[in-house]
Scaffold this active site. Structure first.
Site, PDB file in Angstrom:
ATOM      1  CD  GLU A 171      41.891  30.395  45.958  1.00 57.39           C
ATOM      2  OE1 GLU A 171      41.132  31.103  45.019  1.00 57.39           O
ATOM      3  OE2 GLU A 171      41.184  31.302  47.165  1.00 57.39           O
ATOM      4  CG  ASP A 207      45.421  37.804  49.187  1.00 54.13           C
ATOM      5  OD1 ASP A 207      44.589  36.200  49.828  1.00 54.13           O
ATOM      6  OD2 ASP A 207      44.911  38.300  48.177  1.00 54.13           O
TER       7      ASP A 207
END
Length: 341
Positions: free
Chosen positions: A223, A45
């Site tokens: 997401e 991420d």
């Protein structure tokens, strides 16, 4: 970072999400991402920014991380990367009280706004939408500077098990009118958007509406949003399908665009992201080596006239370890982003 109940989910057929021909060109040998060296794994991420001549990447804290929360990496050329400490020594007390079983901070987002660097972050547990998004600020990213200090500002937004959304994967965005926004979301009812107070970076008291930007049919595998603005359009990047399964991850990255920041976002054929469509930007099937699986959770850097996309992908040659990758984005003649080799 994904937080969803562990159930199997089928993605939409690739034919429905097929990229335009320009974006199907496989990466060339010796591509920018393939030349990257140094401390680039494990990285999950990534969020990327530049201060002066130094690039910084912030990423999710790995389980049982001993060197602090939200690891930082630096580079002078986007190729050679070194570890450079962490933002926090531990999860902030308020967030630990809110999510007592959390063991790390997830999915940071970094930007420079109102004379300070703003770092949004998420605290949750895997499989739950009992989550919080917080904000920390610093006047500089240079740890050698006398005024380097991360100050935690507390909660921006939270979700509970009664919520129909999940308050993780934050991504801040300021539009041309100076309005500040925060996109976020993971599974449940998809990607959301709330207005921020530009002066504080916290949630606005003037507009409390939660806007919906993208969603998919159950199990709702969408997401990791990120917003940029270009040529009169707002572009919403997001990740579809499943991360966090090593080389078996099916994650991939799509984009849609809208004239209005609150949507509707559509792909090249005008099909809405609220119905699970999206123009493919990154996908394992576009890698002829089949080495890099599940490319997703994009963080974009607009650096002058150039735009770079940072993301993680799972290295099938190294046991599926999540690895930092960066490509420059090009643009088709009709205004769609293409990940360059």
């Amino acid at each position: 970072m994904r937080a969803t109940i562990g159930s199997k989910g089928a993605c939409l057929a690739l034919a429905l999400l097929a990229p335009r021909p320009a974006s199907t060109q496989p990466p060339a040998a010796g591509s920018m991402a393939d030349r990257m060296t140094g401390d680039i794994a494990p990285v999950h991420d990534p969020a990327i920014v530049r201060q002066g001549t130094t690039f910084y990447v912030f990423s999710t804290t790995r389980p049982r991380e001993q060197a602090g929360q939200i690891p930082i990496r630096t580079s002078s050329d986007l190729i050679r990367w070194s570890r450079a400490g962490a933002v926090f020594a531990r999860i902030p007390d308020w967030a630990k009280r809110a999510i007592p079983h959390a063991d790390g901070i997830w999915a940071p987002d970094i930007s420079f706004q109102h004379g300070e660097y703003r770092l949004y972050y998420a605290v949750s547990t895997f499989g739950s939408n009992h989550s919080v998004i917080g904000l920390a600020t610093s006047p500089t990213l240079d740890p050698a500077a006398s005024d380097y200090k991360w100050t935690d500002k507390g909660q921006v937004i939270a979700s509970t098990r009664a919520s129909d959304f999940n308050a993780i994967d934050p991504a801040a965005f300021t539009d041309r009118d100076g309005q500040a926004w925060l996109a976020f979301g993971s599974f449940w009812t998809g990607i959301k958007l709330v207005r921020l107070d530009p002066a504080t970076g916290l949630r606005s008291n003037q507009d409390r509406k939660i806007y919906s930007l993208a969603g998919r049919a159950k199990p709702g595998a969408v997401e990791a949003p990120f917003l940029i603005q270009r040529g009169g359009y707002h572009y919403l990047f997001a990740s579809y399908d499943f991360c966090c399964r090593g080389a078996d991850s099916s994650y991939y990255t799509v984009v849609g665009r809208s004239r209005d920041v609150t949507g509707p976002y559509v792909d090249h054929d005008g099909k809405p992201m609220m119905q699970g469509y999206g123009q493919i930007v990154l996908h394992a099937k576009l890698d002829p080596t089949r080495r890099w699986r599940g490319p997703g959770h994009p963080g974009l850097l607009q650096d002058g006239n150039r735009v770079f996309i940072a993301y993680h992908a799972y290295d099938a040659q190294r046991g599926g370890i999540p690895t930092l990758r960066i490509n420059e984005l090009g643009w088709t003649s009709d205004g769609w982003p293409v990940a360059r080799p």
